[in-house]
Design a protein around this motif. Sequence first.
Motif, PDB file in Angstrom:
ATOM      1  N   SER A   1       1.016  -1.140   5.195  1.00  0.00           N
ATOM      2  CA  SER A   1      -0.402  -1.748   5.481  1.00  0.00           C
ATOM      3  C   SER A   1       0.058  -2.842   6.638  1.00  0.00           C
TER       4      SER A   1
ATOM      5  N   ARG B   1      -1.683   0.627  10.177  1.00  0.00           N
ATOM      6  CA  ARG B   1      -0.754   0.969   9.299  1.00  0.00           C
ATOM      7  C   ARG B   1       0.179   2.014   9.634  1.00  0.00           C
TER       8      ARG B   1
ATOM      9  N   GLN C   1       0.953  -1.305  -0.013  1.00  0.00           N
ATOM     10  CA  GLN C   1      -0.030  -0.034  -0.007  1.00  0.00           C
ATOM     11  C   GLN C   1       1.266   1.203   0.082  1.00  0.00           C
TER      12      GLN C   1
END
Length: 934
Positions: A66, A146, A23
């Motif tokens: 993430s 995260r 991510q």
Amino acid sequence: MTSDMKRLLLASTLLMGLPATAQAQDAAPADTAADAADTPGDAIIVTGSRLRNANLEQAAPIMAMSAAEMKATGQVNVENVLKEIPQLVPDQTGASNNPGDGVATANLRGLGASRTLVLVNGRRYVSYDTNQIVDLNTIPTALLERVDVVTGGKSAVYGSDAVTGVVNFVTKQDYDGVQANANYRLTDYGDGAQYTGGILAGKNFADGRGNITVYGEYSQRKAITQAARSYTKTAMSDGEDGTLVAGGSSSIPATRFALGGSNYKFGQDGSYSAYDSSTDAYNYATENYLQVPQKRELLFGQAHFDVSDALTVYAEGQYVHNRVKNQLAPTPVTGSYLIDNDSSFLSADSQALLQSYDTDGDGYTAANIYRRLSEIGDRVQVTDSKAVRGLIGARGDLGHDWSYDAYASFSRTKRTEYQYGNISASRLQQSLLTTYDADGNLVCTDTSNGCVPANIFGEGNLSDEAVAFLSVDTVNRSTITEKVVSGAITNNNLFDLGAGPAGLAFGAEYRSEHGSYNPDELLSSGDVVGFNASDATAGGYNVKELFAEIDVPLIADKPFIQRLEFNGAARYSYYSTAAKSVGTFSAGLVYAPIKDISFRGQFSRAVRAPTVNDLYSGNAQNFETATDPCSTTDATSYSNLYAACVASGVPASAVGDDEYNAAATQIESYNGGNTKLREETANTYTFGVVLQPQMIPGLSITADYYHIKIDNFITTVGTANLLTACYGNAANNYTSYDSSTCSLLPRDSTGTIVGAVDNLSNTGGVKTDGIDFDAQYTIPLGFGRNNSSKLNLRVAGSYLMNWTFRPMASLPDLVLDCAGKFGLSCGNVYAKWRINSRATWSTEDVSLSLAWRHLSAVDDDTGGYAVDHIPAYDYFDLSATVNIDKRFTWNIGMNNMFNKKPPVLGDNQEQSNTYPSTYDVYGRTFFTGITVDF
């Protein structure tokens, strides 16, 4: 097969992790923000801004990692997870033993952990000591949703310390259920086991208006000594022929002693022979830790309750108990001591030799001794740290789109250091001044304190009674306390110029920092040999601040202007220290000519105020890695250097001969604080581009240029740099840059530097620039369960263009260029290219992930060492995950698949013959883990 390996294989048949997809984004995930926006009382955590607009795209670059990607790394501690983020340069880690403090820290851009602000849920977290730096060991990986990294100065938003950026750890919010997790790691050598287990429990109540979540975790990391690896078990050094040779310390268990310019060693029978540094040096490496053992218990709790739209109360609490053990080779004793030259511990020949140097005939001879006290055992420091943090706050809707958020927090860390393996220097001297009693027994001349004669004349000769008399255990205690009261009022719909709602936030904050370090009375007295001496530290300060932030969409949906948005922030701070009034600000633009592409840029003025340690730390003894140029062959090759060495007190006969200072590559230095320090100021600007082409769904590319210039940089100059300033270097024909610095390098009668003065100061500054990039491409493959199979490709990296440091403000010509370099002056590995890539194939139930980590080649910052070049390094990691009914996950994998060994260095190493926080020193490592949702 070792028992540890059997446990790993057994665990792998029972255990699973979440699918690992990379991510990278420029704001909070849109789905998270959108879900939260439906409930006014919930918090939307947007790193880098107090405005909680779900559509906000910031001008400053943000890299996010993430929970799924963190799990794919297989790492137990956060410090190793962050290695996946190329903007972070390894700092202190579990491989840091000496130097090392039993902590793990985050260091953006290699500019120092004190310039990287670490937050949890957007708020300051608990520091571990008076340096006001967060120990990453106190942050549980399993609880994280995260990690956001803002790579730009953010002092206007968050205050001091956010000079190079912010690392924000965002925890799971509104968790409902019970989850258990366990992880296990083991090296291919069958050692260094790491395991952790935790339970997460959360409950929504009152129809979702409230939530309470608690998490408990226990983790343990076992030790690895340098003796366990072929490339670290022998201390390497540079040989005279320019190659690496087995080195070590000239302080040996048999006792080396110097008389009249000659060096000798004792045999076990008290006889003497010539000392040969090439064969007699002591290998201190085997006892040192390669992986520092650790035990940690952690409790984390958070809760909130929506009383009404106008009032949500929330709270957080943490308790972390962390124990870390550092281990070094037995204490080396060096210095001039009086020796009874008629001692029965000595052979007749040794007695005669010593008596020939007894100039006053009193029966005692002064000699420089170099003794490794192996009979006392290894030096061990056990650091016991207990950290607590509590936070309570309230937020709510004030009406007409106005809202508020205010909180107060308290955090405190208490650390106790238990040190073993020290000795008393005065007692050693007392035990060497011996005589004979009426019965002809050798006794101490001064029998106070139960003195026992010390037989240091030969390896292993020190008696148990002498060990007990000489040994000194010390205990040091430190405390750091932080108090914060902060409040902000925001409006995310202040007005609309036709391009979207503008946002405004303003508020005030009060912060108090107070810390102390109380070394053991014996340690601070200077009488203890073993662990470094230090004076006490005590002090504190407070700061009162006002801040404001605005975000204004200017134009939208026009030809060639799909979006144009401005954001700015400002903060005024008043410190109780010499910094007094300080102002910071930032301004940025986001411009998207079409939906597929946007450009962003930001300028910020950031500050870092001196910490409690910077201001008030007492003098601390340190042995900095540096080589006295007067002991090198250059001293006889360059006439300028030869003359300077003689003028500074090195005997002419010793110039160019490393024997006079025992071939030392460490120099005794003293570091201390400075109450006159001013704040650091940094000008940072970034500009970049974000590409999300609609014609290629799933592709996103970001690239950002950054430039950071820090003035009044607070640091020690470094003994190596003091030597360069005083004596010059080969590049300038060894002409002194600043002769006044020579007074900071005092020498004893032998010419050895003793007690270099290297206190904290506002130095010339640092300048660095480079390019960050991140590319992702997700490709649907259209097969597998429910046709859910897809391939995610990601390449994230950082290219370092320049990294220069002026260690002394008065010497603008003395500049260290560290880009693409490593070494004693730069102090770290500043590779020009740092690239982390990951390819992940996944379905609903299974994923397979391959990671590639690249570090470009680097050269020594000065040259002239046996190893001046480290080639490029590439590491590969593999992991697999299986998800069963979305309730049981299992992951298994390996780091450093091809068992890549670290570069082996000599005199220009950091520790363990290399840079162990940068290059993998453990070898191939296997991991497995489970997560069970009940």
